[in-house]
Design a protein around this motif. Structure first.
Motif, PDB file in Angstrom:
ATOM      1  N   LEU A  85       0.636  -1.177  -0.773  1.00 33.49           N
ATOM      2  CA  LEU A  85      -0.049  -0.309  -0.121  1.00 33.49           C
ATOM      3  C   LEU A  85       0.813   1.346   0.288  1.00 33.49           C
ATOM      4  N   THR A  86       1.635   1.385   1.028  1.00 34.78           N
ATOM      5  CA  THR A  86       3.000   2.451   0.981  1.00 34.78           C
ATOM      6  C   THR A  86       3.334   2.800  -0.559  1.00 34.78           C
ATOM      7  N   GLU A  87       3.476   1.395  -1.101  1.00 41.34           N
ATOM      8  CA  GLU A  87       4.772   1.737  -2.247  1.00 41.34           C
ATOM      9  C   GLU A  87       3.075   2.546  -3.426  1.00 41.34           C
ATOM     10  N   ALA A  88       2.364   1.846  -3.355  1.00 40.29           N
ATOM     11  CA  ALA A  88       1.294   1.839  -4.827  1.00 40.29           C
ATOM     12  C   ALA A  88       0.490   3.187  -4.292  1.00 40.29           C
ATOM     13  N   LEU A  89       0.250   3.930  -3.114  1.00 39.46           N
ATOM     14  CA  LEU A  89       0.567   5.404  -2.762  1.00 39.46           C
ATOM     15  C   LEU A  89       1.681   6.104  -3.303  1.00 39.46           C
ATOM     16  N   LEU A  90       2.360   6.401  -2.901  1.00 39.46           N
ATOM     17  CA  LEU A  90       3.428   6.909  -3.358  1.00 39.46           C
ATOM     18  C   LEU A  90       3.972   7.022  -5.323  1.00 39.46           C
ATOM     19  N   ARG A  91       3.333   5.828  -5.846  1.00 45.24           N
ATOM     20  CA  ARG A  91       3.256   6.153  -6.913  1.00 45.24           C
ATOM     21  C   ARG A  91       2.687   6.374  -7.335  1.00 45.24           C
ATOM     22  N   LEU A  92       0.797   7.013  -6.841  1.00 44.07           N
ATOM     23  CA  LEU A  92      -0.286   7.593  -7.325  1.00 44.07           C
ATOM     24  C   LEU A  92      -0.070   9.055  -7.012  1.00 44.07           C
ATOM     25  N   SER A  93       0.684   9.405  -5.969  1.00 41.50           N
ATOM     26  CA  SER A  93       0.923  10.837  -6.250  1.00 41.50           C
ATOM     27  C   SER A  93       1.632  11.834  -6.543  1.00 41.50           C
TER      28      SER A  93
ATOM     29  N   ARG B 188       8.634   8.220  -8.687  1.00 41.22           N
ATOM     30  CA  ARG B 188       8.788   7.281  -9.689  1.00 41.22           C
ATOM     31  C   ARG B 188      10.165   6.254  -8.482  1.00 41.22           C
ATOM     32  N   ILE B 189      10.407   6.923  -7.744  1.00 42.63           N
ATOM     33  CA  ILE B 189      11.711   5.620  -6.439  1.00 42.63           C
ATOM     34  C   ILE B 189      10.910   4.597  -6.541  1.00 42.63           C
ATOM     35  N   PRO B 190       9.524   3.945  -6.769  1.00 40.04           N
ATOM     36  CA  PRO B 190       9.263   2.622  -6.560  1.00 40.04           C
ATOM     37  C   PRO B 190       9.834   2.021  -7.913  1.00 40.04           C
ATOM     38  N   GLN B 191       9.707   3.097  -8.942  1.00 34.86           N
ATOM     39  CA  GLN B 191      10.622   2.360  -9.929  1.00 34.86           C
ATOM     40  C   GLN B 191      11.590   2.188 -10.758  1.00 34.86           C
TER      41      GLN B 191
ATOM     42  N   GLY C 219      19.365  -2.093   2.947  1.00 30.46           N
ATOM     43  CA  GLY C 219      18.377  -2.363   1.759  1.00 30.46           C
ATOM     44  C   GLY C 219      16.363  -2.301   2.246  1.00 30.46           C
ATOM     45  N   LYS C 220      15.887  -1.409   3.086  1.00 29.69           N
ATOM     46  CA  LYS C 220      14.776  -1.491   3.421  1.00 29.69           C
ATOM     47  C   LYS C 220      14.276  -0.350   2.703  1.00 29.69           C
ATOM     48  N   SER C 221      13.770  -0.620   1.312  1.00 25.78           N
ATOM     49  CA  SER C 221      12.542  -0.024   0.109  1.00 25.78           C
ATOM     50  C   SER C 221      10.969   0.739   1.079  1.00 25.78           C
ATOM     51  N   ASP C 222      10.824  -0.840   2.212  1.00 30.83           N
ATOM     52  CA  ASP C 222       8.938  -0.087   2.539  1.00 30.83           C
ATOM     53  C   ASP C 222       9.494   1.334   3.049  1.00 30.83           C
TER      54      ASP C 222
ATOM     55  N   VAL D 184      12.336   3.679   2.550  1.00 31.78           N
ATOM     56  CA  VAL D 184      11.814   4.797   2.071  1.00 31.78           C
ATOM     57  C   VAL D 184      10.608   5.308   1.463  1.00 31.78           C
ATOM     58  N   PHE D 185       9.854   4.405   0.874  1.00 32.60           N
ATOM     59  CA  PHE D 185       8.386   4.656   0.371  1.00 32.60           C
ATOM     60  C   PHE D 185       8.187   5.372   1.412  1.00 32.60           C
ATOM     61  N   LEU D 186       7.760   4.722   2.558  1.00 31.81           N
ATOM     62  CA  LEU D 186       7.101   6.240   3.554  1.00 31.81           C
ATOM     63  C   LEU D 186       7.661   7.295   3.759  1.00 31.81           C
ATOM     64  N   SER D 187       8.700   7.515   3.637  1.00 35.23           N
ATOM     65  CA  SER D 187       9.158   8.727   4.090  1.00 35.23           C
ATOM     66  C   SER D 187       9.421   9.952   3.268  1.00 35.23           C
ATOM     67  N   ALA D 188       9.124   9.128   2.042  1.00 33.68           N
ATOM     68  CA  ALA D 188       8.667   9.891   0.263  1.00 33.68           C
ATOM     69  C   ALA D 188       7.411  10.337   0.388  1.00 33.68           C
ATOM     70  N   ASN D 189       6.612   9.225   0.959  1.00 30.80           N
ATOM     71  CA  ASN D 189       5.360   9.476   1.295  1.00 30.80           C
ATOM     72  C   ASN D 189       5.339  10.847   1.712  1.00 30.80           C
ATOM     73  N   ARG D 190       5.239  10.479   3.086  1.00 33.04           N
ATOM     74  CA  ARG D 190       5.853  11.341   4.362  1.00 33.04           C
ATOM     75  C   ARG D 190       6.097  13.403   3.932  1.00 33.04           C
ATOM     76  N   LEU D 191       6.527  13.000   3.276  1.00 29.17           N
ATOM     77  CA  LEU D 191       7.558  14.392   1.965  1.00 29.17           C
ATOM     78  C   LEU D 191       6.332  14.544   2.004  1.00 29.17           C
ATOM     79  N   ILE D 192       6.148  14.332  -0.034  1.00 31.15           N
ATOM     80  CA  ILE D 192       4.469  14.791  -0.115  1.00 31.15           C
ATOM     81  C   ILE D 192       3.877  14.881   1.012  1.00 31.15           C
ATOM     82  N   ASN D 193       2.944  14.345   2.012  1.00 31.01           N
ATOM     83  CA  ASN D 193       2.225  15.338   2.694  1.00 31.01           C
ATOM     84  C   ASN D 193       2.316  16.186   2.862  1.00 31.01           C
ATOM     85  N   GLN D 194       3.770  16.821   3.456  1.00 31.63           N
ATOM     86  CA  GLN D 194       3.904  17.590   3.612  1.00 31.63           C
ATOM     87  C   GLN D 194       4.337  18.641   2.298  1.00 31.63           C
ATOM     88  N   THR D 195       4.453  18.483   0.996  1.00 30.87           N
ATOM     89  CA  THR D 195       4.374  19.272   0.234  1.00 30.87           C
ATOM     90  C   THR D 195       3.087  19.993   0.208  1.00 30.87           C
TER      91      THR D 195
END
Length: 223
Positions: A78-86, A118-121, A192-195, A197-208
């Motif tokens: 879910l975290t990755e999917a939300l990032l892709r859709l953000s 673009r991070i997940p891809q 190597g824990k990508s999740d 990174v996805f979570l932190s990126a989503n939080r940054l998008i939330n702040q944006t």
């Protein structure tokens, strides 16, 4: 279909001082847009209820979506999917003012969100990911510069002055999450824990998105 790319993995957005709900605007709202032609009353009633619920309980829509997907026993992150859709443009996060400084702020904010999405891809391609990290750093700086330009250009606005403290708080929160994202990237290259990174990126998008909403509110009645 937005729900087809969402899965079971969840993250809490309740720890954010200001939260803009990705799930409500990039997952549920597009679905309601599809329902509306067939049942406008039902779609509008549900949209209104979810908006009110999200206002008083940020993250509720995400929990709602996650619950549905848990029942379907899906396994996509879910975290990755939300990032892709953000990167999808959403009206509630879009500034409608025609002045160049507002247009620039919109552009820089959307640019940052597109790069983050673009991070997940790209995360598994080291050379591409390193370039993406550089692009993110540049986009963060450009967004902060754009925020400062709007604040300076609109300093005579009475309503902007009313929102000055809130804008400063949100700007500080954005900077804080930018630094946290950078720290998360450093840890990723060790663990190597990508999740994370996805979570932190989503939080940054939330702040944006939170910054955009505050600027939209502060400028909504100034024409």
């Amino acid at each position: 279909q937005p729900l087809s790319c969402i899965g079971r993995h969840r993250f809490s957005v309740m720890d954010e001082a200001t939260v803009a709900s990705l799930a409500l605007h990039v997952v549920v709202s597009p679905i309601l847009d599809q329902v509306e032609p067939r049942s406008i009353a039902a779609a509008q009633t549900l949209r209104s209820a979810l908006n009110k619920a999200e206002k008083f309980n940020p993250g509720l829509t995400q929990d709602f979506v996650a619950g549905i997907l848990d029942a379907e026993k899906t396994s996509i992150n879910l975290t990755e999917a939300l990032l892709r859709l953000s990167c999808e443009e959403v009206d509630v996060y879009t500034l409608n003012r025609p002045e160049p400084e507002f247009v620039q702020l919109n552009s820089k904010a959307n640019g940052l969100k597109r790069i983050l999405s673009r991070i997940p891809q790209e995360i598994n391609d080291r050379s591409r990911f390193l370039q993406t990290i550089k692009d993110i750093a540049g986009a963060i700086k450009e967004l902060l510069d754009a925020v400062n330009v709007v604040s300076k250009a609109q300093q005579a606005s009475e309503k902007m002055r009313e929102y000055k403290k809130m804008l400063e708080q949100n700007k500080k929160s954005f900077v804080k999450h930018s630094k946290s994202f950078s720290d998360t990237l450093k840890r990723y290259f060790k663990d190597g824990k990508s999740d994370n990174v996805f979570l932190s990126a989503n939080r940054l998008i939330n702040q944006t998105n939170a910054l955009l909403r505050i600027f939209k509110a502060a400028s909504s009645e100034e024409h």
